[in-house]
Design a protein around this motif. Sequence first.
Motif, PDB file in Angstrom:
ATOM      1  N   TYR A   1       0.828  -1.195   0.000  1.00  0.00           N
ATOM      2  CA  TYR A   1       0.000   0.000   0.000  1.00  0.00           C
ATOM      3  C   TYR A   1       0.872   1.258   0.000  1.00  0.00           C
ATOM      4  O   TYR A   1       2.010   1.274   0.475  1.00  0.00           O
ATOM      5  CB  TYR A   1      -0.920   0.025   1.232  1.00  0.00           C
ATOM      6  CG  TYR A   1      -1.811  -1.178   1.335  1.00  0.00           C
ATOM      7  CD1 TYR A   1      -3.018  -1.225   0.643  1.00  0.00           C
ATOM      8  CD2 TYR A   1      -1.459  -2.266   2.143  1.00  0.00           C
ATOM      9  CE1 TYR A   1      -3.846  -2.326   0.744  1.00  0.00           C
ATOM     10  CE2 TYR A   1      -2.280  -3.369   2.245  1.00  0.00           C
ATOM     11  CZ  TYR A   1      -3.475  -3.396   1.536  1.00  0.00           C
ATOM     12  OH  TYR A   1      -4.293  -4.485   1.629  1.00  0.00           O
TER      13      TYR A   1
ATOM     14  N   THR B   1      -1.341   8.337   1.862  1.00  0.00           N
ATOM     15  CA  THR B   1      -1.123   9.780   1.964  1.00  0.00           C
ATOM     16  C   THR B   1      -2.204  10.352   2.867  1.00  0.00           C
ATOM     17  O   THR B   1      -3.398  10.210   2.573  1.00  0.00           O
ATOM     18  CB  THR B   1      -1.171  10.455   0.586  1.00  0.00           C
ATOM     19  OG1 THR B   1      -0.170   9.891  -0.264  1.00  0.00           O
ATOM     20  CG2 THR B   1      -0.924  11.943   0.722  1.00  0.00           C
TER      21      THR B   1
ATOM     22  N   ASP C   1      -3.826  13.587   4.269  1.00  0.00           N
ATOM     23  CA  ASP C   1      -3.924  15.026   4.040  1.00  0.00           C
ATOM     24  C   ASP C   1      -4.029  15.798   5.353  1.00  0.00           C
ATOM     25  O   ASP C   1      -3.459  16.876   5.495  1.00  0.00           O
ATOM     26  CB  ASP C   1      -5.133  15.342   3.157  1.00  0.00           C
ATOM     27  CG  ASP C   1      -5.021  14.676   1.788  1.00  0.00           C
ATOM     28  OD1 ASP C   1      -3.879  14.514   1.303  1.00  0.00           O
ATOM     29  OD2 ASP C   1      -6.070  14.305   1.222  1.00  0.00           O
TER      30      ASP C   1
ATOM     31  N   SER D   1      -7.959  11.940   7.242  1.00  0.00           N
ATOM     32  CA  SER D   1      -8.450  11.806   5.873  1.00  0.00           C
ATOM     33  C   SER D   1      -7.253  11.756   4.925  1.00  0.00           C
ATOM     34  O   SER D   1      -6.181  12.302   5.229  1.00  0.00           O
ATOM     35  CB  SER D   1      -9.361  12.981   5.512  1.00  0.00           C
ATOM     36  OG  SER D   1      -8.667  14.206   5.623  1.00  0.00           O
ATOM     37  N   GLY D   2      -7.452  11.122   3.791  1.00  0.00           N
ATOM     38  CA  GLY D   2      -6.388  11.001   2.806  1.00  0.00           C
ATOM     39  C   GLY D   2      -6.747   9.978   1.745  1.00  0.00           C
ATOM     40  O   GLY D   2      -7.928   9.694   1.497  1.00  0.00           O
ATOM     41  N   THR D   3      -5.716   9.418   1.124  1.00  0.00           N
ATOM     42  CA  THR D   3      -5.920   8.433   0.062  1.00  0.00           C
ATOM     43  C   THR D   3      -5.077   7.202   0.338  1.00  0.00           C
ATOM     44  O   THR D   3      -3.966   7.296   0.884  1.00  0.00           O
ATOM     45  CB  THR D   3      -5.544   9.019  -1.301  1.00  0.00           C
ATOM     46  OG1 THR D   3      -4.179   9.476  -1.271  1.00  0.00           O
ATOM     47  CG2 THR D   3      -6.460  10.175  -1.658  1.00  0.00           C
TER      48      THR D   3
ATOM     49  N   ASP E   1      -3.644   3.773  -1.702  1.00  0.00           N
ATOM     50  CA  ASP E   1      -3.417   3.190  -3.022  1.00  0.00           C
ATOM     51  C   ASP E   1      -2.797   1.814  -2.833  1.00  0.00           C
ATOM     52  O   ASP E   1      -1.736   1.674  -2.228  1.00  0.00           O
ATOM     53  CB  ASP E   1      -2.482   4.084  -3.838  1.00  0.00           C
ATOM     54  CG  ASP E   1      -2.367   3.621  -5.293  1.00  0.00           C
ATOM     55  OD1 ASP E   1      -2.914   2.554  -5.618  1.00  0.00           O
ATOM     56  OD2 ASP E   1      -1.698   4.322  -6.081  1.00  0.00           O
TER      57      ASP E   1
ATOM     58  N   GLN F   1      -5.934   0.256  -7.310  1.00  0.00           N
ATOM     59  CA  GLN F   1      -6.959   1.281  -7.269  1.00  0.00           C
ATOM     60  C   GLN F   1      -6.705   2.203  -6.089  1.00  0.00           C
ATOM     61  O   GLN F   1      -6.013   1.831  -5.140  1.00  0.00           O
ATOM     62  CB  GLN F   1      -8.352   0.664  -7.172  1.00  0.00           C
ATOM     63  CG  GLN F   1      -8.567  -0.156  -5.900  1.00  0.00           C
ATOM     64  CD  GLN F   1      -9.966  -0.743  -5.824  1.00  0.00           C
ATOM     65  OE1 GLN F   1     -10.794  -0.517  -6.701  1.00  0.00           O
ATOM     66  NE2 GLN F   1     -10.239  -1.480  -4.772  1.00  0.00           N
ATOM     67  N   GLN F   2      -7.247   3.395  -6.178  1.00  0.00           N
ATOM     68  CA  GLN F   2      -7.053   4.397  -5.141  1.00  0.00           C
ATOM     69  C   GLN F   2      -8.358   4.604  -4.394  1.00  0.00           C
ATOM     70  O   GLN F   2      -9.415   4.784  -5.001  1.00  0.00           O
ATOM     71  CB  GLN F   2      -6.567   5.713  -5.765  1.00  0.00           C
ATOM     72  CG  GLN F   2      -6.072   6.720  -4.736  1.00  0.00           C
ATOM     73  CD  GLN F   2      -5.489   7.945  -5.403  1.00  0.00           C
ATOM     74  OE1 GLN F   2      -6.232   8.826  -5.843  1.00  0.00           O
ATOM     75  NE2 GLN F   2      -4.170   7.997  -5.507  1.00  0.00           N
ATOM     76  N   GLU F   3      -8.260   4.619  -3.067  1.00  0.00           N
ATOM     77  CA  GLU F   3      -9.439   4.755  -2.213  1.00  0.00           C
ATOM     78  C   GLU F   3      -9.297   6.001  -1.351  1.00  0.00           C
ATOM     79  O   GLU F   3      -8.231   6.268  -0.782  1.00  0.00           O
ATOM     80  CB  GLU F   3      -9.587   3.526  -1.316  1.00  0.00           C
ATOM     81  CG  GLU F   3     -10.723   3.634  -0.304  1.00  0.00           C
ATOM     82  CD  GLU F   3     -10.710   2.491   0.692  1.00  0.00           C
ATOM     83  OE1 GLU F   3     -11.543   2.523   1.610  1.00  0.00           O
ATOM     84  OE2 GLU F   3      -9.852   1.590   0.558  1.00  0.00           O
ATOM     85  N   THR F   4     -10.356   6.761  -1.262  1.00  0.00           N
ATOM     86  CA  THR F   4     -10.386   7.932  -0.392  1.00  0.00           C
ATOM     87  C   THR F   4     -10.876   7.522   0.990  1.00  0.00           C
ATOM     88  O   THR F   4     -11.921   6.868   1.116  1.00  0.00           O
ATOM     89  CB  THR F   4     -11.300   9.024  -0.964  1.00  0.00           C
ATOM     90  OG1 THR F   4     -10.821   9.412  -2.262  1.00  0.00           O
ATOM     91  CG2 THR F   4     -11.322  10.244  -0.054  1.00  0.00           C
TER      92      THR F   4
ATOM     93  N   ASP G   1     -11.820   8.745   4.991  1.00  0.00           N
ATOM     94  CA  ASP G   1     -12.209   9.855   5.859  1.00  0.00           C
ATOM     95  C   ASP G   1     -12.878   9.236   7.079  1.00  0.00           C
ATOM     96  O   ASP G   1     -14.064   8.891   7.042  1.00  0.00           O
ATOM     97  CB  ASP G   1     -13.141  10.814   5.135  1.00  0.00           C
ATOM     98  CG  ASP G   1     -13.394  12.082   5.937  1.00  0.00           C
ATOM     99  OD1 ASP G   1     -12.833  12.205   7.051  1.00  0.00           O
ATOM    100  OD2 ASP G   1     -14.150  12.955   5.460  1.00  0.00           O
TER     101      ASP G   1
END
Length: 447
Positions: free
Chosen positions: A275, A278, A280, A316-318, A320, A324-327, A329
């Motif tokens: 994984y 990131t 934020d 919160s962040g992303t 990967d 695939q990329q998942e948001t 929160d």
Amino acid sequence: MRSLKVLLLLGVAVTTLADKSAPVLVWESTESSAQALPAIPAMSNSQLQKHLNSLDSEALVMFIMNELNVEDFSGYPSAFPQLRREFESSLNAFTPSMSNPSQLSEQLDAYRRVTVDTQDVESLQLADGAQKTLFLVYVGDRAASERQAALQRTDELISTVLARVKSLTGKYSAMLTGKHTTMGGEAQRRKVRSLKAADEPAADASQFENLGCVFIYMSAPAVIRFSVAGDKGARSTWRVDLGNATFAADCNASDSSQTVTLSWNNISPEDHDQYKLTLDKIDLQLNFQAKMSGNDDPDKNKVSSWTLEPVTLTYSGTLDNHQQQETIDREEPLDFSNVYAPMEFSYHCTNRSWTLSRQNLTEEVAFSALELPGFQVQAFLSDDAPETFGRAWDCTTFFTIPIWSGLFLSLILLLVLVWSLMMLASVPTMDRFDDPRGQPLHVPNAE
């Protein structure tokens, strides 16, 4: 005239471990017939009192710091440029240790005392109708991670006040001392400097914040841990080191509650095997709740103790997983209910982590723990509270592992002693003895 450097090097050789002892520096702008102070050994308060009363200066400026050590001069040689020039260009005296030197202001009867407002130095005036004026300057210093910066601010304050005093009179004397040599609190530790050659020490990563109503300290950056899904249902731990936090406080939430928010932005930890994460923004919201005095207390609105609850961690962040990329929160509640302290005390814990109990995790990456190294906090501070932590209410219980080990070993030794005494008491006494005046005892030895 001895230079400041020589005096301070001599002072370092003297051990000043007493909690209410501090160095004393005295210098004069004019010639004086008063007897000079000895540099070594430590002198008494009566000697210094006699010396100050004998000065013929019109003004005596006494700078009183919360903490002052001889290590402040030897460890931070560039922190006092103004003081060094002032001290070395005047008649000076120095003693490395004195008991309660800050109390001398109450014993100098020859002076009329004036407390200096450090925010309005230009309004400073000599006392009306007094031959001698004592200016008391209380320096709001702090022995925290930025000790050198605090000493530099002290040096600038000394220069500003003395410049104003020089404009009022040409005859003045000055004194620099502290209330004590060590500040309360585990976070306030002195750097150990070796006389031998050594590598450049690592930068101090501790962080102290005075938020007005709350003091908060961490000895190192916070750490957040995530539980990461692996093959065959196994999970591993992913450690993410956070940098310095930014603080925001709401001191007027209500009479019985205060809120502090710690924030971290743009965290990019090292990639995990599977994984890439990131973050934020990370927010840790601390809500302090006050417990008021009981009905039998004449002041029912007085805070008797405080607790830290509820506490929420929001991030919160992303995420990967290389496919695939998942948001993400999420908001996680943390149990800080055992963080509490009586009023005017601070809570302290050297090594503590707050975990979130989870079962049957379905997230690929889920929060598992938060670590706040050397965490120390004090809430509901009064307006006139000194900028120091109160006595520490430590998270370590009284019966620690070393104490239990000592008690267990003592119990074993006590049992051995009791068993030995019982063995000695069970030795039987002979029921017949040999009489030298009678027939000797005859013990047949034939089989």
